[in-house]
Structure formats: C-alpha cells, structure tokens
Design an enzyme around this catalytic site. Structure first.
Site, PDB file in Angstrom:
ATOM      1  N   ASP A   1       1.150   2.135  -1.775  1.00 35.33           N
ATOM      2  CA  ASP A   1       0.211   1.316  -2.550  1.00 35.33           C
ATOM      3  C   ASP A   1      -0.963   2.201  -2.974  1.00 35.33           C
ATOM      4  O   ASP A   1      -0.892   2.909  -3.973  1.00 35.33           O
ATOM      5  CB  ASP A   1      -0.205   0.125  -1.682  1.00 35.33           C
ATOM      6  CG  ASP A   1      -1.014  -0.912  -2.434  1.00 35.33           C
ATOM      7  OD1 ASP A   1      -1.280  -0.701  -3.624  1.00 35.33           O
ATOM      8  OD2 ASP A   1      -1.402  -1.924  -1.832  1.00 35.33           O
TER       9      ASP A   1
ATOM     10  N   GLU B   1       8.769   5.365   4.395  1.00 33.91           N
ATOM     11  CA  GLU B   1       7.736   4.324   4.314  1.00 33.91           C
ATOM     12  C   GLU B   1       8.288   3.086   3.608  1.00 33.91           C
ATOM     13  O   GLU B   1       9.129   3.197   2.718  1.00 33.91           O
ATOM     14  CB  GLU B   1       6.542   4.846   3.510  1.00 33.91           C
ATOM     15  CG  GLU B   1       5.391   5.364   4.337  1.00 33.91           C
ATOM     16  CD  GLU B   1       4.573   4.266   5.011  1.00 33.91           C
ATOM     17  OE1 GLU B   1       5.115   3.194   5.297  1.00 33.91           O
ATOM     18  OE2 GLU B   1       3.382   4.496   5.240  1.00 33.91           O
ATOM     19  N   ASP B   2       7.777   1.929   3.968  1.00 35.68           N
ATOM     20  CA  ASP B   2       8.217   0.712   3.282  1.00 35.68           C
ATOM     21  C   ASP B   2       7.544   0.567   1.924  1.00 35.68           C
ATOM     22  O   ASP B   2       8.178   0.194   0.947  1.00 35.68           O
ATOM     23  CB  ASP B   2       7.977  -0.539   4.150  1.00 35.68           C
ATOM     24  CG  ASP B   2       6.548  -0.658   4.624  1.00 35.68           C
ATOM     25  OD1 ASP B   2       5.832   0.364   4.644  1.00 35.68           O
ATOM     26  OD2 ASP B   2       6.123  -1.766   4.987  1.00 35.68           O
TER      27      ASP B   2
ATOM     28  N   ASP C   1       4.869  -7.404   6.062  1.00 34.70           N
ATOM     29  CA  ASP C   1       4.358  -8.590   6.764  1.00 34.70           C
ATOM     30  C   ASP C   1       3.140  -9.208   6.089  1.00 34.70           C
ATOM     31  O   ASP C   1       2.471  -8.581   5.258  1.00 34.70           O
ATOM     32  CB  ASP C   1       3.951  -8.216   8.199  1.00 34.70           C
ATOM     33  CG  ASP C   1       2.655  -7.400   8.236  1.00 34.70           C
ATOM     34  OD1 ASP C   1       2.534  -6.416   7.469  1.00 34.70           O
ATOM     35  OD2 ASP C   1       1.749  -7.757   9.015  1.00 34.70           O
TER      36      ASP C   1
ATOM     37  N   PHE D   1       1.565 -10.035  -3.680  1.00 36.49           N
ATOM     38  CA  PHE D   1       1.611 -10.061  -2.219  1.00 36.49           C
ATOM     39  C   PHE D   1       3.059 -10.180  -1.781  1.00 36.49           C
ATOM     40  O   PHE D   1       3.660 -11.241  -1.862  1.00 36.49           O
ATOM     41  CB  PHE D   1       0.787 -11.226  -1.668  1.00 36.49           C
ATOM     42  CG  PHE D   1       0.347 -10.969  -0.259  1.00 36.49           C
ATOM     43  CD1 PHE D   1       1.263 -10.638   0.724  1.00 36.49           C
ATOM     44  CD2 PHE D   1      -0.992 -11.018   0.077  1.00 36.49           C
ATOM     45  CE1 PHE D   1       0.873 -10.367   2.018  1.00 36.49           C
ATOM     46  CE2 PHE D   1      -1.407 -10.754   1.378  1.00 36.49           C
ATOM     47  CZ  PHE D   1      -0.467 -10.429   2.349  1.00 36.49           C
TER      48      PHE D   1
ATOM     49  N   LYS E   1       4.331   0.676  -5.399  1.00 37.62           N
ATOM     50  CA  LYS E   1       3.388  -0.187  -6.118  1.00 37.62           C
ATOM     51  C   LYS E   1       2.403   0.736  -6.826  1.00 37.62           C
ATOM     52  O   LYS E   1       1.314   1.004  -6.330  1.00 37.62           O
ATOM     53  CB  LYS E   1       2.632  -1.023  -5.074  1.00 37.62           C
ATOM     54  CG  LYS E   1       2.486  -2.482  -5.399  1.00 37.62           C
ATOM     55  CD  LYS E   1       1.617  -3.133  -4.331  1.00 37.62           C
ATOM     56  CE  LYS E   1       1.926  -4.580  -4.177  1.00 37.62           C
ATOM     57  NZ  LYS E   1       1.027  -5.245  -3.229  1.00 37.62           N
TER      58      LYS E   1
ATOM     59  N   ARG F   1       8.370 -10.197   8.475  1.00 33.88           N
ATOM     60  CA  ARG F   1       9.031  -8.881   8.442  1.00 33.88           C
ATOM     61  C   ARG F   1      10.547  -9.035   8.494  1.00 33.88           C
ATOM     62  O   ARG F   1      11.276  -8.187   7.996  1.00 33.88           O
ATOM     63  CB  ARG F   1       8.596  -8.032   9.648  1.00 33.88           C
ATOM     64  CG  ARG F   1       7.144  -7.584   9.626  1.00 33.88           C
ATOM     65  CD  ARG F   1       6.960  -6.484  10.668  1.00 33.88           C
ATOM     66  NE  ARG F   1       5.573  -6.279  11.055  1.00 33.88           N
ATOM     67  CZ  ARG F   1       4.739  -5.448  10.446  1.00 33.88           C
ATOM     68  NH1 ARG F   1       5.137  -4.784   9.394  1.00 33.88           N
ATOM     69  NH2 ARG F   1       3.493  -5.298  10.880  1.00 33.88           N
TER      70      ARG F   1
ATOM     71  N   LYS G   1       4.921  -0.212  11.457  1.00 37.93           N
ATOM     72  CA  LYS G   1       6.141  -0.928  11.751  1.00 37.93           C
ATOM     73  C   LYS G   1       6.918  -1.253  10.484  1.00 37.93           C
ATOM     74  O   LYS G   1       8.121  -1.534  10.507  1.00 37.93           O
ATOM     75  CB  LYS G   1       5.811  -2.283  12.417  1.00 37.93           C
ATOM     76  CG  LYS G   1       4.968  -2.228  13.633  1.00 37.93           C
ATOM     77  CD  LYS G   1       4.654  -3.668  14.114  1.00 37.93           C
ATOM     78  CE  LYS G   1       3.532  -3.674  15.066  1.00 37.93           C
ATOM     79  NZ  LYS G   1       3.052  -5.047  15.353  1.00 37.93           N
ATOM     80  N   GLY G   2       6.222  -1.248   9.358  1.00 33.52           N
ATOM     81  CA  GLY G   2       6.804  -1.781   8.127  1.00 33.52           C
ATOM     82  C   GLY G   2       8.122  -1.136   7.709  1.00 33.52           C
ATOM     83  O   GLY G   2       8.999  -1.798   7.170  1.00 33.52           O
TER      84      GLY G   2
HETATM   85  C1  PRP Z   1       1.403  -0.572   5.218  1.00 35.74           C
HETATM   86  C2  PRP Z   1       2.646   0.200   4.832  1.00 35.74           C
HETATM   87  C3  PRP Z   1       2.120   1.582   4.581  1.00 35.74           C
HETATM   88  C4  PRP Z   1       0.735   1.328   4.047  1.00 35.74           C
HETATM   89  C5  PRP Z   1       0.769   1.453   2.550  1.00 35.74           C
HETATM   90  O1  PRP Z   1       1.161  -0.365   6.576  1.00 35.74           O
HETATM   91  O2  PRP Z   1       3.616   0.188   5.859  1.00 35.74           O
HETATM   92  O3  PRP Z   1       2.050   2.352   5.762  1.00 35.74           O
HETATM   93  O4  PRP Z   1       0.376  -0.026   4.416  1.00 35.74           O
HETATM   94  O5  PRP Z   1      -0.480   1.200   2.004  1.00 35.74           O
HETATM   95  P1  PRP Z   1      -1.367   2.316   1.291  1.00 35.74           P
HETATM   96  O6  PRP Z   1      -0.484   3.087   0.350  1.00 35.74           O
HETATM   97  O7  PRP Z   1      -2.405   1.489   0.547  1.00 35.74           O
HETATM   98  O8  PRP Z   1      -1.975   3.188   2.337  1.00 35.74           O
HETATM   99  P2  PRP Z   1       0.258  -1.315   7.491  1.00 35.74           P
HETATM  100  O9  PRP Z   1      -1.028  -0.609   7.801  1.00 35.74           O
HETATM  101  O10 PRP Z   1       0.173  -2.685   6.885  1.00 35.74           O
HETATM  102  O11 PRP Z   1       1.077  -1.360   8.868  1.00 35.74           O
HETATM  103  P3  PRP Z   1       2.554  -1.891   9.156  1.00 35.74           P
HETATM  104  O12 PRP Z   1       3.506  -0.844   8.628  1.00 35.74           O
HETATM  105  O13 PRP Z   1       2.604  -1.965  10.648  1.00 35.74           O
HETATM  106  O14 PRP Z   1       2.741  -3.222   8.481  1.00 35.74           O
END
Ligand code: PRP
Length: 178
Positions: free
Chosen positions: A102, A98-99, A158, A151, A130, A164, A42-43
């Site tokens: 990481d 993607e948001d 979120d 954070f 990041k 969000r 959802k991000g």
């Molecule tokens: C978050 C974000 C990415 C992922 C990045 O998703 O939206 O998809 O984590 O992290 P990474 O590079 O360490 O894999 P999350 O699983 O929190 O779901 P969301 O988008 O619904 O918040």
C-alpha cells in the site's frame, strides 16, 4: 461474515490460478537456486502457504513479524522486528512474501533491515498491489493482482483481526468500519 462483504474482487478460483502462475514464474526465474520464501506475518500467511506449494524448487521457508513505527503521516520508516527469521539469510536469495503493498512503508523498511544481513538478492512477491498511496518508491518484483483504494478483507487481510479466513478477497461494507 460473508454478509459483511460488499463485493468480491478476487474469487477463490481466480486466486488459485494467479498464485499457481506466480509459482511457475518463480520456479523458472530461480531454476538451480534455493531461495528463501519469507512470509511477513500475519497477513501474508495464506498467500505464502499457497505460493510455496506452487514453487517447484528446493526452497526454504521462514517467517518474520514486523511492525512499522508510526504508520501514519510521520513514519520514520523504521521497523520493530517482533519475530526474526530463523534461517541465516546471509548469501541467500530472499523472496519477501507480502499480502498487500500500500504505502510501501512496511516493505521499504523491511528491505532496508534485511539488507543488513547481506542476502545475495532480495525480491518481493505481493498478492495485491494497491498502487495509489505510495510513500516509498518500492515496486513489487512479482504480484498477483492490482487493487483499488478500497477496504479489502479476506485471504489473510483483516479488519480488527477478523475476516483473514475468508477464502476470497472482498470489499468490506462501509457500515462495518464506520
Ligand atoms: C499490512 C500488510 C503489510 C502492510 C502493507 O500489515 O500485511 O505488511 O500492512 O501496508 P503498507 O504498504 O502501507 O506498509 P499489518 O500491519 O496490517 O499487519 P498484518 O499483516 O498482521 O495484518
């Protein structure tokens, strides 16, 4: 809600400028093409909504929901797709939106999975990079901002499904999550 944020790292105004610039770059790079901008829910929902309006092309939009198995130390890098894209991406120019990037476990697995559908190309557009805890060697093709290892919440990001809807990205106060 605003009181839970220690400081703002991307203001609403900075976000608007950066997303418009990125949209213009994509418009130029994909001139004459009809890319599919795929939002990773959802991000990325807020970023995607703004980005598609900044792209001046006959693009198409779609959505995917995916969860990585074992996001902890022992990730298999495999994805469980909870919502598939509706558009047949075979032969299409795909831009994964993607948001945040990481560890890159999610994006790396997503690229791997989506390649099975044989798109003509895959590129990635991330709002925040990041670049600290990478576990997979994934580089964003397009990005708006670099981020420190803090954070972050807002503009789609979120903490326990909250924050969000903040129109900016900020650092969450430690006392909220500790
Ligand atoms: C978050 C974000 C990415 C992922 C990045 O998703 O939206 O998809 O984590 O992290 P990474 O590079 O360490 O894999 P999350 O699983 O929190 O779901 P969301 O988008 O619904 O918040």
């Amino acid at each position: 809600m605003n009181n839970d944020v220690e400081r703002i790292i991307c203001s609403e105004e900075q976000i608007a400028v950066a997303v418009k610039q990125l949209g213009a770059r994509i418009t130029e790079d994909y001139a004459g093409k009809r890319p599919v901008l795929l939002c990773v829910l959802k991000g990325a929902s807020l970023f995607h909504a703004d980005l598609i309006r900044a792209v001046n092309l006959p693009c198409e939009v779609d959505f995917i929901t995916a969860k990585s198995y074992g996001m902890g130390a022992k990730s298999s890098g495999k994805l469980r797709i909870l919502k598939e894209p509706d558009i047949n991406i075979c032969g299409r120019d795909l831009i994964i939106v993607e948001d945040i990037l990481d560890t890159a476990v999610t994006l790396s697995a997503l690229i791997h999975t989506l390649l099975e559908s044989k798109p003509s190309s895959i590129k990635t557009a991330v709002f925040l990079d990041k670049n600290i805890g990478r576990e997979k060697p994934v580089k964003a093709d397009y990005k708006c901002f670099d981020a420190e290892n803090e954070f972050l919440v807002g503009y789609g990001l979120d903490y326990a499904e909250r924050y969000r809807n903040l129109p900016y990205v900020g650092v969450l106060k430690r006392e909220i999550y500790e």
